[in-house]
Scaffold this active site. Structure first.
Site, PDB file in Angstrom:
ATOM      1  N   ASP A  66       0.556  -1.115  -0.561  1.00 36.21           N
ATOM      2  CA  ASP A  66       0.213  -0.046   0.165  1.00 36.21           C
ATOM      3  C   ASP A  66       1.300   0.718   0.130  1.00 36.21           C
ATOM      4  O   ASP A  66       1.810   1.098   0.604  1.00 36.21           O
ATOM      5  CB  ASP A  66      -0.265   0.344   0.988  1.00 36.21           C
ATOM      6  N   TYR A 118     -12.379   6.823 -13.176  1.00 39.33           N
ATOM      7  CA  TYR A 118     -12.202   5.601 -11.969  1.00 39.33           C
ATOM      8  C   TYR A 118     -13.218   4.003 -13.293  1.00 39.33           C
ATOM      9  O   TYR A 118     -12.673   2.884 -13.141  1.00 39.33           O
ATOM     10  CB  TYR A 118     -13.994   5.478 -10.967  1.00 39.33           C
ATOM     11  N   THR A 159     -20.555  -1.120  -0.384  1.00 39.02           N
ATOM     12  CA  THR A 159     -19.938  -1.737   0.933  1.00 39.02           C
ATOM     13  C   THR A 159     -19.812  -0.853   1.931  1.00 39.02           C
ATOM     14  O   THR A 159     -19.064   0.799   1.648  1.00 39.02           O
ATOM     15  CB  THR A 159     -18.697  -2.838   0.309  1.00 39.02           C
TER      16      THR A 159
HETATM   17  P1  NAD Z   1      -9.519   2.794   0.059  1.00 37.24           P
HETATM   18  O1  NAD Z   1      -9.732   3.833  -0.518  1.00 37.24           O
HETATM   19  O2  NAD Z   1     -10.404   2.688   1.750  1.00 37.24           O
HETATM   20  O3  NAD Z   1      -8.244   2.157   0.001  1.00 37.24           O
HETATM   21  C1  NAD Z   1      -7.710   1.411  -0.877  1.00 37.24           C
HETATM   22  C2  NAD Z   1      -6.746   1.430  -0.612  1.00 37.24           C
HETATM   23  O4  NAD Z   1      -5.376   1.105  -2.253  1.00 37.24           O
HETATM   24  C3  NAD Z   1      -6.198   2.111   0.124  1.00 37.24           C
HETATM   25  O5  NAD Z   1      -5.004   1.602   1.051  1.00 37.24           O
HETATM   26  C4  NAD Z   1      -4.485   3.072  -0.855  1.00 37.24           C
HETATM   27  O6  NAD Z   1      -4.220   3.709   0.120  1.00 37.24           O
HETATM   28  C5  NAD Z   1      -4.132   1.900  -2.091  1.00 37.24           C
HETATM   29  N1  NAD Z   1      -4.141   2.225  -2.992  1.00 37.24           N
HETATM   30  C6  NAD Z   1      -4.267   3.214  -4.229  1.00 37.24           C
HETATM   31  N2  NAD Z   1      -3.234   3.014  -4.497  1.00 37.24           N
HETATM   32  C7  NAD Z   1      -1.685   2.514  -4.575  1.00 37.24           C
HETATM   33  C8  NAD Z   1      -1.425   2.825  -5.371  1.00 37.24           C
HETATM   34  N3  NAD Z   1      -0.762   2.974  -7.099  1.00 37.24           N
HETATM   35  N4  NAD Z   1      -0.360   1.466  -4.926  1.00 37.24           N
HETATM   36  C9  NAD Z   1      -0.516   0.640  -3.683  1.00 37.24           C
HETATM   37  N5  NAD Z   1      -1.642   1.257  -3.282  1.00 37.24           N
HETATM   38  C10 NAD Z   1      -3.004   1.935  -3.241  1.00 37.24           C
HETATM   39  O7  NAD Z   1     -11.026   1.979  -0.767  1.00 37.24           O
HETATM   40  P2  NAD Z   1     -12.345   0.967  -0.305  1.00 37.24           P
HETATM   41  O8  NAD Z   1     -13.126   0.803  -0.410  1.00 37.24           O
HETATM   42  O9  NAD Z   1     -11.923   0.053   0.280  1.00 37.24           O
HETATM   43  O10 NAD Z   1     -11.970   0.002  -1.357  1.00 37.24           O
HETATM   44  C11 NAD Z   1     -10.948  -1.259  -1.796  1.00 37.24           C
HETATM   45  C12 NAD Z   1     -11.008  -1.146  -3.619  1.00 37.24           C
HETATM   46  O11 NAD Z   1     -12.500  -2.106  -3.552  1.00 37.24           O
HETATM   47  C13 NAD Z   1     -11.555  -0.579  -4.749  1.00 37.24           C
HETATM   48  O12 NAD Z   1     -10.335  -1.611  -6.089  1.00 37.24           O
HETATM   49  C14 NAD Z   1     -12.265  -0.388  -5.185  1.00 37.24           C
HETATM   50  O13 NAD Z   1     -12.615   0.119  -6.441  1.00 37.24           O
HETATM   51  C15 NAD Z   1     -12.586  -1.468  -4.445  1.00 37.24           C
HETATM   52  N6  NAD Z   1     -14.490  -1.618  -4.643  1.00 37.24           N
HETATM   53  C16 NAD Z   1     -15.128  -0.617  -3.549  1.00 37.24           C
HETATM   54  C17 NAD Z   1     -16.151  -0.582  -2.906  1.00 37.24           C
HETATM   55  C18 NAD Z   1     -16.719   0.013  -2.029  1.00 37.24           C
HETATM   56  O14 NAD Z   1     -17.785  -0.061  -2.049  1.00 37.24           O
HETATM   57  N7  NAD Z   1     -15.784   0.012  -0.868  1.00 37.24           N
HETATM   58  C19 NAD Z   1     -17.354  -0.701  -4.102  1.00 37.24           C
HETATM   59  C20 NAD Z   1     -16.665  -1.616  -5.191  1.00 37.24           C
HETATM   60  C21 NAD Z   1     -15.364  -1.625  -5.215  1.00 37.24           C
END
Ligand code: NAD
Ligand code: UDP
Length: 311
Positions: free
Chosen positions: A33, A147, A177
């Site tokens: 991360d 996105y 989520t």
């Molecule tokens: P979040 O922002 O809490 O977590 C994303 C993590 O990725 C963060 O810790 C960030 O620092 C890390 N990150 C981003 N770019 C990076 C890079 N280049 N290198 C290393 N680390 C990197 O978001 P989340 O809600 O936990 O979402 C996680 C995943 O699930 C994402 O891919 C998102 O698209 C997908 N998703 C989430 C939801 C939701 O409702 N939360 C819905 C659909 C899809």
């Protein structure tokens, strides 16, 4: 033999719950991360665990692992509309280059990749609820395009590697989520409304609040992701809670559960905000024997408790 799982974005909201889950099932867990939207606090409790390793690294750049990796979960990506509007290039890069790097690691280790895709691949959907067979309605140059198109590309390259190089891949289309460890200021509706309600500040409904969403509690999602990873389904699978409601009703639900004195105010609807969203989860039910088990009230009570302790 103990299995090793690599979680990109493992310091984020969903990624950190995945790390907990795999450690509880006795896997070795490596989190990569760069903390662009994640928080050290999310994984603080894991730092002393001998089965856990944190690597601070941007997954759009190459990285090598000497020990065998069995599973890769590519979760790195800004995920909240506010985050990806602020970080458009990083969002495109992590969806494109980040997925490419993860596929390379998967190939080198003869591992299996699970890609975190999203309901946003359906855009502002013209089919409702959304089955996996729907191709979507996305504006590539709109504010959400960075996105949506990054994730659509991520799906495309994942399937291409699967077909051409026979890489084992899984694709989860994750719907909204929520739960503990969401960032208070990430701008998404759940943290916004809970914070506003707990502080008795106005609850900001965008538009008339008649747009719909369907909210899944994070522990339910994690179980679905785990089932998908271990399954043999290599086509995309929707994971989410089909209980759909309007955003106005959601605001009222948060008010009720927090016994808040907040009033509801209306603000402009952001561009390209999807009007409806509800997962068709027939495939997940049939193929993974999975469906969400936690009601919205129960999941929100747990989340509100956590926010009240962490504000
Ligand atoms: P979040 O922002 O809490 O977590 C994303 C993590 O990725 C963060 O810790 C960030 O620092 C890390 N990150 C981003 N770019 C990076 C890079 N280049 N290198 C290393 N680390 C990197 O978001 P989340 O809600 O936990 O979402 C996680 C995943 O699930 C994402 O891919 C998102 O698209 C997908 N998703 C989430 C939801 C939701 O409702 N939360 C819905 C659909 C899809
Ligand atoms: N929303 C809202 N008020 C807020 C934040 C969001 O009315 O303070 C609405 C937003 O316009 C969208 C829905 O809530 O219709 C869900 O927004 P979120 O940012 O959580 O995620 P999205 O599902 O749009 O990706």
């Amino acid at each position: 033999m103990k299995k090793r799982v690599l979680i990109s974005g493992g310091a984020g909201f969903i990624g950190s719950h995945l790390a907990d889950h795999f450690l509880s099932k006795d896997y070795d867990v490596i989190v990569v991360d760069n903390f662009i939207t994640g928080k050290p606090e999310n994984i603080q409790h894991l730092l002393g665990n001998k089965n856990f390793k944190l690597i601070r690294h941007d997954i759009t750049k190459p990285v090598k692992f000497s020990k065998k990796i069995d599973y890769i979960l590519h979760f790195a990506s800004p995920a909240s509309p506010i985050d990806y509007l602020k970080l458009p290039i990083q969002t495109l890069k992590v969806g494109a280059l980040g997925t490419y790097i993860c596929l390379g690691i998967t190939m080198a280790h003869k591992a299996r990749l699970l890609l975190a895709s999203t309901s946003e691949v359906y855009g502002d959907p013209l089919v409702h609820p959304q089955p996996e067979s729907y191709w979507g309605n996305v504006n590539p140059i709109g504010p959400r395009g960075v996105y949506d198109e990054a994730k659509r590309y991520a799906e495309a390259i994942t399937i291409a590697y699967h077909k051409v190089h026979k890489v084992q891949t899984r694709i989860a289309r994750i719907f909204n989520t929520y739960g503990e460890r969401m960032r208070l200021n990430d701008g998404r509706v759940v943290p916004n409304f809970i914070y506003q309600a707990l502080k008795n500040k106005p609850i900001t409904v965008y538009g008339k609040g008649d747009q719909t969403r369907s909210f899944c509690y994070v522990q339910d999602l994690v179980k679905g992701l785990y089932a998908l990873l271990l399954s043999d389904i290599d086509t995309p699978v929707n994971l989410g809670n089909p209980a759909e409601m309007t955003i106005l009703d959601f605001a009222k639900t948060i008010k009720r559960l927090t016994s808040s004195r907040s009033r509801i105010i209306y603000m402009p609807l952001p561009a390209d905000d999807p009007k409806v969203r509800q997962p068709d989860i027939r495939l997940a039910k049939k193929a993974l024997k999975w469906e969400p088990g936690i009601s919205l009230d129960e999941g929100l009570k747990r989340t509100i408790n956590w926010f009240s302790r962490n504000i």
